[in-house]
Design an enzyme around this catalytic site. Structure first.
Site, short mmCIF file in Angstrom:
data_model
loop_
_atom_site.label_atom_id
_atom_site.label_comp_id
_atom_site.label_asym_id
_atom_site.label_seq_id
_atom_site.Cartn_x
_atom_site.Cartn_y
_atom_site.Cartn_z
N LYS A 69 0.82 -1.21 0.00
CA LYS A 69 0.00 0.00 0.00
C LYS A 69 0.86 1.27 0.00
O LYS A 69 2.08 1.22 0.24
CB LYS A 69 -0.94 -0.03 1.21
CG LYS A 69 -1.95 -1.19 1.17
CD LYS A 69 -2.96 -1.08 2.29
CE LYS A 69 -3.96 -2.23 2.25
NZ LYS A 69 -5.03 -2.07 3.27
N TYR A 91 -12.43 -2.13 -4.06
CA TYR A 91 -12.95 -2.28 -2.69
C TYR A 91 -14.49 -2.20 -2.65
O TYR A 91 -15.04 -1.87 -1.59
CB TYR A 91 -12.34 -1.22 -1.78
CG TYR A 91 -10.93 -1.55 -1.32
CD1 TYR A 91 -10.68 -2.69 -0.54
CD2 TYR A 91 -9.86 -0.73 -1.63
CE1 TYR A 91 -9.40 -2.99 -0.09
CE2 TYR A 91 -8.57 -1.03 -1.18
CZ TYR A 91 -8.35 -2.16 -0.41
OH TYR A 91 -7.08 -2.46 0.04
N PHE A 119 -15.60 3.31 6.81
CA PHE A 119 -14.22 3.70 6.47
C PHE A 119 -13.97 3.74 4.97
O PHE A 119 -12.83 3.97 4.55
CB PHE A 119 -13.23 2.75 7.15
CG PHE A 119 -13.41 1.27 6.82
CD1 PHE A 119 -12.91 0.73 5.65
CD2 PHE A 119 -14.09 0.44 7.70
CE1 PHE A 119 -13.08 -0.62 5.34
CE2 PHE A 119 -14.27 -0.92 7.40
CZ PHE A 119 -13.76 -1.44 6.22
N THR A 176 -5.20 -7.46 10.51
CA THR A 176 -5.52 -6.22 9.79
C THR A 176 -5.08 -5.00 10.59
O THR A 176 -4.53 -4.04 10.03
CB THR A 176 -7.04 -6.14 9.52
OG1 THR A 176 -7.42 -7.31 8.78
CG2 THR A 176 -7.39 -4.90 8.73
N ARG A 182 2.75 -6.44 9.07
CA ARG A 182 2.01 -5.28 9.62
C ARG A 182 2.56 -4.86 10.97
O ARG A 182 2.60 -3.67 11.29
CB ARG A 182 0.52 -5.60 9.69
CG ARG A 182 -0.13 -5.54 8.29
CD ARG A 182 -1.52 -6.08 8.33
NE ARG A 182 -2.25 -5.87 7.09
CZ ARG A 182 -3.21 -6.69 6.67
NH1 ARG A 182 -3.55 -7.75 7.39
NH2 ARG A 182 -3.85 -6.45 5.54
N ASN A 209 -2.11 0.15 6.70
CA ASN A 209 -1.60 -1.11 7.26
C ASN A 209 -0.68 -1.88 6.31
O ASN A 209 -0.59 -3.09 6.37
CB ASN A 209 -2.75 -1.97 7.78
CG ASN A 209 -3.70 -2.43 6.69
OD1 ASN A 209 -3.59 -1.98 5.55
ND2 ASN A 209 -4.59 -3.33 7.02
N HIS A 263 -2.17 -5.48 1.59
CA HIS A 263 -3.45 -6.19 1.43
C HIS A 263 -3.15 -7.59 0.92
O HIS A 263 -2.21 -7.78 0.14
CB HIS A 263 -4.35 -5.48 0.41
CG HIS A 263 -5.49 -6.33 -0.06
ND1 HIS A 263 -6.66 -6.45 0.64
CD2 HIS A 263 -5.62 -7.15 -1.14
CE1 HIS A 263 -7.45 -7.31 0.01
NE2 HIS A 263 -6.85 -7.74 -1.08
N GLU A 281 -9.46 -10.74 -7.62
CA GLU A 281 -8.53 -9.63 -7.44
C GLU A 281 -7.38 -9.69 -8.44
O GLU A 281 -6.95 -8.66 -8.96
CB GLU A 281 -8.02 -9.62 -5.99
CG GLU A 281 -9.12 -9.28 -5.00
CD GLU A 281 -8.70 -9.42 -3.54
OE1 GLU A 281 -9.54 -9.12 -2.68
OE2 GLU A 281 -7.55 -9.81 -3.26
P1 CMP Z 1 -7.58 -4.46 3.32
O1 CMP Z 1 -7.21 -5.89 3.44
O2 CMP Z 1 -6.90 -3.71 2.23
O3 CMP Z 1 -9.16 -4.36 3.09
C1 CMP Z 1 -9.90 -3.21 3.46
C2 CMP Z 1 -9.11 -2.25 4.28
O4 CMP Z 1 -9.88 -1.31 5.02
C3 CMP Z 1 -8.34 -3.01 5.33
O5 CMP Z 1 -7.28 -3.72 4.72
C4 CMP Z 1 -7.95 -1.88 6.30
O6 CMP Z 1 -6.72 -1.26 5.94
C5 CMP Z 1 -9.07 -0.86 6.10
N1 CMP Z 1 -9.88 -0.68 7.30
C6 CMP Z 1 -10.06 0.46 7.98
N2 CMP Z 1 -10.87 0.26 9.02
C7 CMP Z 1 -11.22 -1.04 9.02
C8 CMP Z 1 -12.05 -1.85 9.86
N3 CMP Z 1 -12.70 -1.35 10.92
N4 CMP Z 1 -12.17 -3.17 9.54
C9 CMP Z 1 -11.54 -3.70 8.47
N5 CMP Z 1 -10.76 -2.96 7.63
C10 CMP Z 1 -10.60 -1.65 7.91
#
Ligand code: CMP
Length: 142
Positions: free
Chosen positions: A10, A50, A58, A92, A103, A113, A116, A127
């Protein structure tokens, strides 16, 4: 079974010059990078990728972050690749990620974070196809 999974480094991790360190984690774990490129997502591309999160609170912040700078997208291949990649990524939320995971070592917050990774083989297929044509996948023969 040998699987393929989709991975993103990211904008936060690219900006902090962690591309090589994160690629090293994939390779050390035995995952083979069989496709790789850098892209700067448009708003439409990020929203489409997404889409499953479009109703989450979010979503706006997620799209803004994912378009804030270039990312690296890659396809990883190996034994149980989907789970193997999730294990080396960690939770996550970096605050909950096990020590030694990507992470835990490279991310600052749940929003930024570092990486992905696909959560299942079916989402990996979707994807991968979102970013790569079949010709761009380079399975290893040696
Ligand atoms: P990713 O795996 O890229 O998929 C969605 C992203 O939303 C996740 O990683 C996080 O970086 C972001 N995100 C922010 N807030 C939340 C949350 N409460 N739960 C899950 N993903 C979140």
């Amino acid at each position: 079974a040998i699987e393929r999974t989709f991975s993103i480094i990211k904008p936060d991790a690219v900006a902090k010059n962690h591309i090589g360190a994160i690629y090293n984690r994939f390779e050390t774990a035995g995952l083979k990078i069989i496709a790789s490129k850098m892209v700067h997502l448009s708003q439409e591309q990020a929203e489409g990728f997404y889409a499953e999160h479009s109703e989450r609170p979010f979503f706006g912040a997620l799209v803004a972050f994912m378009t804030s700078g270039p990312i690296c997208v890659q396809v990883l291949e190996g034994e149980n690749a989907v789970l193997a990649n999730r294990e080396i990524m960690g939770a996550t939320n970096p605050a909950e990620a096990a020590r030694g995971t990507i992470r835990s070592d490279f991310a600052d917050s749940i929003d930024e974070n570092a990486v992905h990774g696909s959560d299942a083989v079916a989402s990996a297929e979707r994807e991968i196809a979102y970013f790569f044509s079949t010709e761009e996948l380079c399975p290893r023969t040696r």
